[in-house]
Write a protein that holds these residues in place. Sequence first.
Motif, PDB file in Angstrom:
ATOM      1  N   ALA A  84       0.815  -1.129   0.230  1.00 43.93           N
ATOM      2  CA  ALA A  84      -0.241  -0.026   0.032  1.00 43.93           C
ATOM      3  C   ALA A  84       0.906   1.309   0.093  1.00 43.93           C
ATOM      4  CB  ALA A  84      -1.030   0.058   1.224  1.00 43.93           C
ATOM      5  N   ASN A  85       2.011   1.202   0.474  1.00 49.25           N
ATOM      6  CA  ASN A  85       3.046   2.329   0.513  1.00 49.25           C
ATOM      7  C   ASN A  85       4.203   1.996   0.250  1.00 49.25           C
ATOM      8  OD1 ASN A  85       3.660   4.886   1.275  1.00 49.25           O
ATOM      9  ND2 ASN A  85       4.216   4.344   3.347  1.00 49.25           N
ATOM     10  N   ALA A  86       4.556   1.560  -1.047  1.00 51.40           N
ATOM     11  CA  ALA A  86       5.820   1.254  -1.776  1.00 51.40           C
ATOM     12  C   ALA A  86       6.605   2.327  -2.376  1.00 51.40           C
ATOM     13  CB  ALA A  86       5.585   0.031  -2.510  1.00 51.40           C
ATOM     14  N   SER A  87       7.807   2.504  -2.011  1.00 55.19           N
ATOM     15  CA  SER A  87       8.588   3.107  -3.105  1.00 55.19           C
ATOM     16  C   SER A  87       9.169   2.441  -4.144  1.00 55.19           C
ATOM     17  CB  SER A  87       9.731   3.581  -1.819  1.00 55.19           C
ATOM     18  OG  SER A  87       9.375   4.447  -1.069  1.00 55.19           O
ATOM     19  N   LEU A  88       9.351   1.098  -4.025  1.00 51.08           N
ATOM     20  CA  LEU A  88       9.818   0.506  -5.190  1.00 51.08           C
ATOM     21  C   LEU A  88       8.824  -0.988  -5.378  1.00 51.08           C
ATOM     22  CD1 LEU A  88      13.198  -0.274  -3.566  1.00 51.08           C
ATOM     23  CD2 LEU A  88      12.782   1.545  -5.095  1.00 51.08           C
ATOM     24  N   VAL A  89       9.239  -1.386  -6.877  1.00 55.18           N
ATOM     25  CA  VAL A  89       8.403  -2.432  -7.367  1.00 55.18           C
ATOM     26  C   VAL A  89       9.516  -3.531  -7.606  1.00 55.18           C
ATOM     27  CG1 VAL A  89       6.959  -3.098  -9.169  1.00 55.18           C
ATOM     28  CG2 VAL A  89       6.619  -0.932  -8.410  1.00 55.18           C
ATOM     29  N   ARG A 148      21.601 -23.169 -10.455  1.00 61.43           N
ATOM     30  CA  ARG A 148      20.603 -22.206  -9.846  1.00 61.43           C
ATOM     31  C   ARG A 148      20.951 -20.844  -9.838  1.00 61.43           C
ATOM     32  NH1 ARG A 148      19.117 -26.801  -9.881  1.00 61.43           N
ATOM     33  NH2 ARG A 148      17.923 -28.129  -7.963  1.00 61.43           N
ATOM     34  N   LYS A 149      19.948 -20.149 -10.318  1.00 60.64           N
ATOM     35  CA  LYS A 149      20.181 -18.668 -10.689  1.00 60.64           C
ATOM     36  C   LYS A 149      18.804 -17.846 -10.024  1.00 60.64           C
ATOM     37  CE  LYS A 149      20.650 -15.080 -14.180  1.00 60.64           C
ATOM     38  NZ  LYS A 149      20.682 -14.667 -15.793  1.00 60.64           N
ATOM     39  N   VAL A 150      19.217 -16.885  -9.256  1.00 60.37           N
ATOM     40  CA  VAL A 150      18.227 -15.822  -9.000  1.00 60.37           C
ATOM     41  C   VAL A 150      18.450 -14.528  -9.451  1.00 60.37           C
ATOM     42  CG1 VAL A 150      18.011 -17.098  -6.838  1.00 60.37           C
ATOM     43  CG2 VAL A 150      19.312 -15.370  -6.740  1.00 60.37           C
ATOM     44  N   SER A 151      17.370 -13.744  -9.349  1.00 61.40           N
ATOM     45  CA  SER A 151      17.413 -12.156  -9.891  1.00 61.40           C
ATOM     46  C   SER A 151      16.571 -11.465  -9.448  1.00 61.40           C
ATOM     47  CB  SER A 151      17.376 -12.378 -11.434  1.00 61.40           C
ATOM     48  OG  SER A 151      16.086 -12.531 -11.909  1.00 61.40           O
ATOM     49  N   LEU A 152      16.779 -10.180  -8.945  1.00 61.85           N
ATOM     50  CA  LEU A 152      16.086  -9.289  -8.514  1.00 61.85           C
ATOM     51  C   LEU A 152      16.037  -7.958  -9.123  1.00 61.85           C
ATOM     52  CD1 LEU A 152      16.954  -9.689  -4.758  1.00 61.85           C
ATOM     53  CD2 LEU A 152      14.712 -10.343  -5.644  1.00 61.85           C
ATOM     54  N   VAL A 153      14.777  -7.324  -9.658  1.00 57.20           N
ATOM     55  CA  VAL A 153      14.913  -6.004 -10.232  1.00 57.20           C
ATOM     56  C   VAL A 153      13.997  -5.191  -9.421  1.00 57.20           C
ATOM     57  CG1 VAL A 153      14.171  -4.889 -12.255  1.00 57.20           C
ATOM     58  CG2 VAL A 153      15.161  -7.215 -12.410  1.00 57.20           C
ATOM     59  N   LEU A 154      14.389  -4.024  -9.227  1.00 55.07           N
ATOM     60  CA  LEU A 154      13.855  -3.024  -8.301  1.00 55.07           C
ATOM     61  C   LEU A 154      13.786  -1.868  -9.364  1.00 55.07           C
ATOM     62  CD1 LEU A 154      15.628  -3.241  -4.986  1.00 55.07           C
ATOM     63  CD2 LEU A 154      13.178  -3.925  -5.404  1.00 55.07           C
ATOM     64  N   ARG A 155      12.299  -1.453  -9.209  1.00 51.49           N
ATOM     65  CA  ARG A 155      12.014  -0.096 -10.132  1.00 51.49           C
ATOM     66  C   ARG A 155      11.640   0.863  -9.102  1.00 51.49           C
ATOM     67  NH1 ARG A 155      10.525  -4.386 -13.648  1.00 51.49           N
ATOM     68  NH2 ARG A 155      11.207  -3.958 -15.824  1.00 51.49           N
ATOM     69  N   ASP A 156      11.670   2.253  -9.438  1.00 51.50           N
ATOM     70  CA  ASP A 156      11.058   3.367  -8.799  1.00 51.50           C
ATOM     71  C   ASP A 156       9.555   3.108  -9.038  1.00 51.50           C
ATOM     72  OD1 ASP A 156       9.844   6.105  -8.666  1.00 51.50           O
ATOM     73  OD2 ASP A 156      11.857   6.407  -7.548  1.00 51.50           O
ATOM     74  N   ALA A 157       8.697   3.288  -7.866  1.00 54.44           N
ATOM     75  CA  ALA A 157       7.495   2.974  -7.922  1.00 54.44           C
ATOM     76  C   ALA A 157       6.482   4.122  -8.641  1.00 54.44           C
ATOM     77  CB  ALA A 157       6.730   2.699  -6.518  1.00 54.44           C
ATOM     78  N   HIS A 158       7.151   5.382  -8.704  1.00 53.54           N
ATOM     79  CA  HIS A 158       6.520   6.536  -9.493  1.00 53.54           C
ATOM     80  C   HIS A 158       6.947   6.719 -10.696  1.00 53.54           C
ATOM     81  CE1 HIS A 158       5.159   7.660  -5.449  1.00 53.54           C
ATOM     82  NE2 HIS A 158       6.392   7.665  -4.920  1.00 53.54           N
ATOM     83  N   THR A 159       8.135   6.410 -11.171  1.00 55.39           N
ATOM     84  CA  THR A 159       8.832   6.582 -12.669  1.00 55.39           C
ATOM     85  C   THR A 159       8.742   5.250 -13.177  1.00 55.39           C
ATOM     86  OG1 THR A 159      11.148   6.273 -11.941  1.00 55.39           O
ATOM     87  CG2 THR A 159      10.039   8.681 -11.572  1.00 55.39           C
ATOM     88  N   GLN A 160       8.730   4.100 -12.708  1.00 53.08           N
ATOM     89  CA  GLN A 160       9.083   2.755 -13.239  1.00 53.08           C
ATOM     90  C   GLN A 160      10.277   2.505 -13.668  1.00 53.08           C
ATOM     91  OE1 GLN A 160       6.678   0.131 -12.932  1.00 53.08           O
ATOM     92  NE2 GLN A 160       5.836   1.692 -11.554  1.00 53.08           N
ATOM     93  N   LYS A 161      11.377   3.581 -13.497  1.00 59.13           N
ATOM     94  CA  LYS A 161      12.730   3.220 -13.763  1.00 59.13           C
ATOM     95  C   LYS A 161      13.368   2.174 -12.964  1.00 59.13           C
ATOM     96  CE  LYS A 161      13.643   7.802 -16.026  1.00 59.13           C
ATOM     97  NZ  LYS A 161      14.320   9.087 -16.035  1.00 59.13           N
ATOM     98  N   ILE A 162      14.319   1.363 -13.657  1.00 62.72           N
ATOM     99  CA  ILE A 162      14.992   0.474 -13.009  1.00 62.72           C
ATOM    100  C   ILE A 162      15.963   1.231 -12.159  1.00 62.72           C
ATOM    101  CG2 ILE A 162      16.605  -1.450 -12.910  1.00 62.72           C
ATOM    102  CD1 ILE A 162      15.018  -2.472 -15.461  1.00 62.72           C
ATOM    103  N   VAL A 163      16.142   0.951 -10.749  1.00 66.76           N
ATOM    104  CA  VAL A 163      17.041   1.457  -9.942  1.00 66.76           C
ATOM    105  C   VAL A 163      18.209   0.568  -9.503  1.00 66.76           C
ATOM    106  CG1 VAL A 163      15.416   3.562  -9.288  1.00 66.76           C
ATOM    107  CG2 VAL A 163      15.636   1.323  -8.047  1.00 66.76           C
TER     108      VAL A 163
END
Length: 221
Positions: A84-89, A148-163
Amino acid sequence: MTLSLRHLYLPVLALAALLLAGCSTVRTVESDVQSYSTLSELPVPPTYRLERLPSQAENAVHFDAIEAQAQQALSSVGLQRDDANASLVLQIGAEAGFVPNPYWGPAYGPYPYFGPGPFYGRYGFGYGRGFGWGAGWMMDAPTPLYHRKVSLVLRDAHTQKIVYETSAVYEDVWTNDPAVYGVLFQQALAGFPRPAPGKRTVRTQVDTATGLAVPAQAAAR
């Protein structure tokens, strides 16, 4: 005097038991990590919401365990889930499969293809030439390396740019799913939010009996 097969196998079994008893229960999980960041510090608030791909939603039974491991690793670096109050996606990726053991040469077969996709992605298999050993033992194929491989992608919740983008790849003869994914997520987040540039090796000591990391910091080089 004629010896039965039972008498022939007993010394071999006893030797195997001694070797297993002497083995350490601590194993080093070593992965290749690559991270890219535009963050200089934790966002305010340090929160994220999880975005599942359609394929991951269809495989929710398997993906739930992987998701829980990722959230625990994110919590260890100061990020908390708050839809409900996320800075990142957040988007999570995980793959699994087998690759040939390079110490056995080219006879083990072709490398598998690991395409993008949900937990447990695509599998590949190899083969090997068998050979006789000892009292009728047969080695049909070499031990494969688990991929085994893992990955994480974080985006700015407002601009949708990958940070922030990071991944960890592990290939070895030992694995313990889903616990090994938790270790890999922690390794992928080493140095967050300002990771070391370029490809690096991260190592973590793991208790093979429990699948949990021992109380020690992952070491990177």
